[in-house]
Design a protein around this motif. Sequence first.
Motif, PDB file in Angstrom:
ATOM      1  N   ILE A 106      -3.787   6.714   7.439  1.00 62.70           N
ATOM      2  CA  ILE A 106      -4.941   6.192   8.173  1.00 62.70           C
ATOM      3  C   ILE A 106      -5.799   5.329   7.247  1.00 62.70           C
ATOM      4  N   ASP A 107      -5.975   5.807   6.017  1.00 66.13           N
ATOM      5  CA  ASP A 107      -6.763   5.064   5.040  1.00 66.13           C
ATOM      6  C   ASP A 107      -6.106   3.718   4.724  1.00 66.13           C
ATOM      7  N   ALA A 108      -4.785   3.718   4.559  1.00 69.02           N
ATOM      8  CA  ALA A 108      -4.079   2.470   4.255  1.00 69.02           C
ATOM      9  C   ALA A 108      -4.194   1.491   5.417  1.00 69.02           C
ATOM     10  N   ALA A 134      -3.556  11.413   6.367  1.00 73.18           N
ATOM     11  CA  ALA A 134      -4.863  10.886   5.976  1.00 73.18           C
ATOM     12  C   ALA A 134      -4.701   9.626   5.132  1.00 73.18           C
ATOM     13  N   ALA A 135      -3.708   9.630   4.249  1.00 72.98           N
ATOM     14  CA  ALA A 135      -3.468   8.457   3.407  1.00 72.98           C
ATOM     15  C   ALA A 135      -2.984   7.277   4.250  1.00 72.98           C
ATOM     16  N   LEU A 177       0.849  -1.182   0.000  1.00 72.19           N
ATOM     17  CA  LEU A 177       0.000   0.000   0.000  1.00 72.19           C
ATOM     18  C   LEU A 177       0.894   1.244   0.000  1.00 72.19           C
ATOM     19  N   GLU A 208      -9.438  -4.017   7.175  1.00 64.41           N
ATOM     20  CA  GLU A 208     -10.662  -4.507   6.542  1.00 64.41           C
ATOM     21  C   GLU A 208     -10.400  -5.723   5.661  1.00 64.41           C
ATOM     22  N   ARG A 246      -6.618   1.311   7.530  1.00 69.29           N
ATOM     23  CA  ARG A 246      -7.984   0.811   7.568  1.00 69.29           C
ATOM     24  C   ARG A 246      -8.176  -0.278   6.499  1.00 69.29           C
ATOM     25  N   ARG A 247      -7.579  -0.051   5.326  1.00 66.45           N
ATOM     26  CA  ARG A 247      -7.716  -1.058   4.270  1.00 66.45           C
ATOM     27  C   ARG A 247      -7.042  -2.370   4.677  1.00 66.45           C
ATOM     28  N   VAL A 251       2.033   5.008   0.176  1.00 65.10           N
ATOM     29  CA  VAL A 251       1.505   6.199   0.848  1.00 65.10           C
ATOM     30  C   VAL A 251       2.382   7.374   0.427  1.00 65.10           C
TER      31      VAL A 251
END
Length: 139
Positions: free
Chosen positions: A62-64, A59-60, A42, A70, A66-67, A44
């Motif tokens: 945190i998004d990574a 922000a990127a 991932l 998930e 979360r992915r 970033v």
Amino acid sequence: MPGVLRLPARLLTDLRAHAAARPDEEVCGLLAGHGDTVDARLPVENALHSPQAYDMEPAALIDAMRRIRESGRELVAIYHSHPHGEPRPSPTDVAENRYPEAAHVIIGRKGGEWRARAFRLEGEVAELDLEVVPDAAGG
Ligand SMILES: [Zn+2]
């Protein structure tokens, strides 16, 4: 601590390509999987856009993270490049390591060729055996 990090061949190719695509700044990102085995990359953005430092865009990042969660994976390693140096941890990499439980993959350039090495940075710096595994059939 056993010192091994397993990386599929296609991800090693991706890491080198990511580093080579940005020869004027350090690139960075996360490597996810299970245990000592990586099976996802991932990227970033490096918020600093510096050839000598990186800071993952918050922000990127945190998004990574979360992915990764998930997808049922874990954070296995952090990666970044050294466009103008060897693939070994700088004093800053060790001093500012925010992920003591993760391994660190560094892609460095020496003599025009990009090479990757893996380390643990907590306590004493220790190099891990970077084991490149064949890509899983059917991925
Ligand atoms: Zn570094």
